[in-house]
Design a protein around this motif. Structure first.
Motif, PDB file in Angstrom:
ATOM      1  N   ALA A 137       3.874   2.666   7.158  1.00  0.00           N
ATOM      2  CA  ALA A 137       2.402   2.826   7.147  1.00  0.00           C
ATOM      3  C   ALA A 137       1.934   3.357   5.696  1.00  0.00           C
ATOM      4  N   GLY A 138       0.742   3.890   5.689  1.00  0.00           N
ATOM      5  CA  GLY A 138       0.342   4.297   4.241  1.00  0.00           C
ATOM      6  C   GLY A 138       0.938   5.701   3.871  1.00  0.00           C
ATOM      7  N   GLY A 139       1.319   6.628   4.922  1.00  0.00           N
ATOM      8  CA  GLY A 139       1.769   7.728   4.517  1.00  0.00           C
ATOM      9  C   GLY A 139       3.340   7.766   4.650  1.00  0.00           C
ATOM     10  N   GLY A 164       3.107   0.832   2.544  1.00  0.00           N
ATOM     11  CA  GLY A 164       1.574   0.488   2.660  1.00  0.00           C
ATOM     12  C   GLY A 164       0.738   1.282   1.365  1.00  0.00           C
ATOM     13  N   ASP A 168      -1.786  -0.809  -1.024  1.00  0.00           N
ATOM     14  CA  ASP A 168      -3.128  -0.268  -1.253  1.00  0.00           C
ATOM     15  C   ASP A 168      -3.235  -0.164  -2.628  1.00  0.00           C
ATOM     16  N   PRO A 179      -8.379  -1.315   2.894  1.00  0.00           N
ATOM     17  CA  PRO A 179      -6.989  -1.126   2.643  1.00  0.00           C
ATOM     18  C   PRO A 179      -6.496  -2.356   2.127  1.00  0.00           C
ATOM     19  N   GLY A 181      -3.326  -3.756   2.363  1.00  0.00           N
ATOM     20  CA  GLY A 181      -2.444  -4.551   3.097  1.00  0.00           C
ATOM     21  C   GLY A 181      -3.281  -5.827   3.898  1.00  0.00           C
ATOM     22  N   PRO A 182      -4.106  -5.765   4.432  1.00  0.00           N
ATOM     23  CA  PRO A 182      -4.913  -6.850   5.124  1.00  0.00           C
ATOM     24  C   PRO A 182      -5.279  -7.704   4.158  1.00  0.00           C
ATOM     25  N   ASN A 275       1.746  -6.751   9.504  1.00  0.00           N
ATOM     26  CA  ASN A 275       1.932  -7.764   8.478  1.00  0.00           C
ATOM     27  C   ASN A 275       2.630  -9.134   9.016  1.00  0.00           C
ATOM     28  N   CYS A 300      -0.662  -0.839  16.350  1.00  0.00           N
ATOM     29  CA  CYS A 300       0.047  -0.485  15.135  1.00  0.00           C
ATOM     30  C   CYS A 300      -0.845   0.302  14.169  1.00  0.00           C
ATOM     31  N   ILE A 301      -2.053   0.112  14.226  1.00  0.00           N
ATOM     32  CA  ILE A 301      -3.075   0.875  13.453  1.00  0.00           C
ATOM     33  C   ILE A 301      -3.107   2.076  13.999  1.00  0.00           C
ATOM     34  N   ARG A 349      -1.948   9.196  -2.582  1.00  0.00           N
ATOM     35  CA  ARG A 349      -2.441   8.062  -2.004  1.00  0.00           C
ATOM     36  C   ARG A 349      -3.744   7.896  -2.702  1.00  0.00           C
TER      37      ARG A 349
END
Ligand code: KG4
Ligand code: ZN
Length: 351
Positions: A137-139, A164, A168, A179, A181-182, A275, A300-301, A349
């Motif tokens: 994830a992002g963290g 992640g 970013d 963000p 990723g997408p 992804n 997932c989110i 982050r």
């Protein structure tokens, strides 16, 4: 048992109503992405304010969509562990108030454990303990051996940035917004993944940890060269090559984890589990007999359903939190107290 699940760990407000740990009656997520886009990362004070603005409306909407009233709720579950302190605090305070007013049990759970549980929610009949969980994830970026609910062994973790976070930061550098990723995932589909040979850190056999800061630096350097020469930046090719480097490391280490542990089921969790390249490559590249599991994207989110679902099992086992429940931004994970990321790194982050 009907549980209201609340997740305000980061920049999404997730509210859900879940019955008996599995049946999702409603699962609403309000994204704050447009609020953070100008900063290129999450600003904790902005996140907390946005959660405060929307959370009560969302609770009302989630109950309405689930066709239940406050009186039908049996318990309140909230992400209290792992995340941004000011953001977690909004969910925790809301959950405590509701539990007190409705006189029903309260339970604080670990956000990352919620991500892991999203797989058990999506594949309750297929996943068998022990299984591997690649949680990205992002963290955080971690490979875990899941021995039982609440029992996790760390197989590998990121030594610096999470995957992640690398997405970013690269997107921010390319001016693609947040963000990352997408947008990078989409842009990569028009690019050549072999255009640039970016580093794949920690890919010596046996190194189970991950590292993404060197890759991010290499991408930054390349963009800087184009800028210095005033030539057009080949955005799609950079995105495709960057994505390939990230996925090479995630897929290779997952294959190694299967070989090392002899465990053949791999569940993938967290935002990066959305992804498209990971979803395509991992099932193909795992050793024969091994199988990959990806929950649907809405699980997932960050979301409240995984929190309510996980809490159900704990509540049935008699666990409760008191009104003194506090948020723990860097709480270790599970009964073996898996430690995986330091606060200073999490805060980066926004940098
Ligand atoms: O699990 P999550 O919603 O929040 C955290 O707990 O961090 O994950 C958010 C992360 C962000 O860094 C975002 O860029 C990344 O997941 N992400 C993706 C994709 N969708 C979201 N990364 C790569 N490809 C995607 N399609
Ligand atoms: Zn998350």
């Amino acid at each position: 048992m009907i549980v209201l699940g609340i997740d305000t760990s980061c920049d999404d407000t997730g509210i859900a109503v879940v019955e008996n740990g599995l049946t999702i009656r409603s699962n609403l997520v309000a994204s704050q992405h447009t609020r953070h886009v100008r900063y290129g990362g999450i600003v904790p004070a902005v996140a907390s304010r946005q959660h405060t603005l929307v959370i009560n409306h969302m609770i009302k909407d989630a109950l309405a969509e689930a066709e239940v009233t406050f009186a039908d709720l049996d318990a309140i579950a909230v992400s209290s562990d792992q995340g941004l302190a000011p953001a977690l605090a909004v969910g925790v305070a809301t959950a405590k108030g509701l539990s007190l007013a409705l006189d029903i049990p309260l339970l604080g759970v670990h956000h990352v454990e919620g991500h892991i549980y999203s797989n058990l929610m999506a594949f309750p009949d297929q996943l068998q303990y022990p299984f591997l969980c690649l949680t990205v994830a992002g963290g955080h970026t971690m490979m875990l051996l899941v021995e039982a609910l609440g029992e996790y062994r760390l197989v590998g973790t990121s030594r610096d940035d999470s995957a992640g976070e690398a997405y970013d930061k690269v997107a921010r550098r390319l001016g693609l917004g947040y963000p990352g990723g997408p947008v990078i995932d989409t842009a990569a589909s028009d690019g050549d993944p072999t255009a640039f040979e970016f580093p794949r850190p920690m890919l010596k056999r046996g190194q189970m940890d991950f590292s993404y800061s060197g890759l991010k630096t290499a991408v930054n350097r390349l963009i800087g060269e184009y800028e210095a020469n005033s030539t057009a930046i080949p955005v799609a090719d950079i995105c495709a090559s960057f994505q390939r480097a990230v996925m090479d490391t995630l897929v290779t280490k997952t294959v190694w984890a299967v070989q090392k542990t002899g465990v053949s089921q791999v569940a993938v969790a967290g935002g990066v589990a959305s992804n498209s390249s990971l979803r395509e490559r991992l099932p193909d590249e795992l050793p024969p007999g091994a199988e990959a599991f990806f929950p649907p994207r809405d699980l997932c989110i960050d979301n409240g359903a995984m929190i309510a679902g996980l809490a159900f099992h704990r509540l049935v086992a008699g666990e409760r939190s008191g009104v003194e429940l506090d948020s723990r931004p860097n709480a270790p994970l599970g009964s073996h107290e898996v430690k995986y990321k330091h606060e200073s790194k999490y805060r980066r982050r926004t940098g």
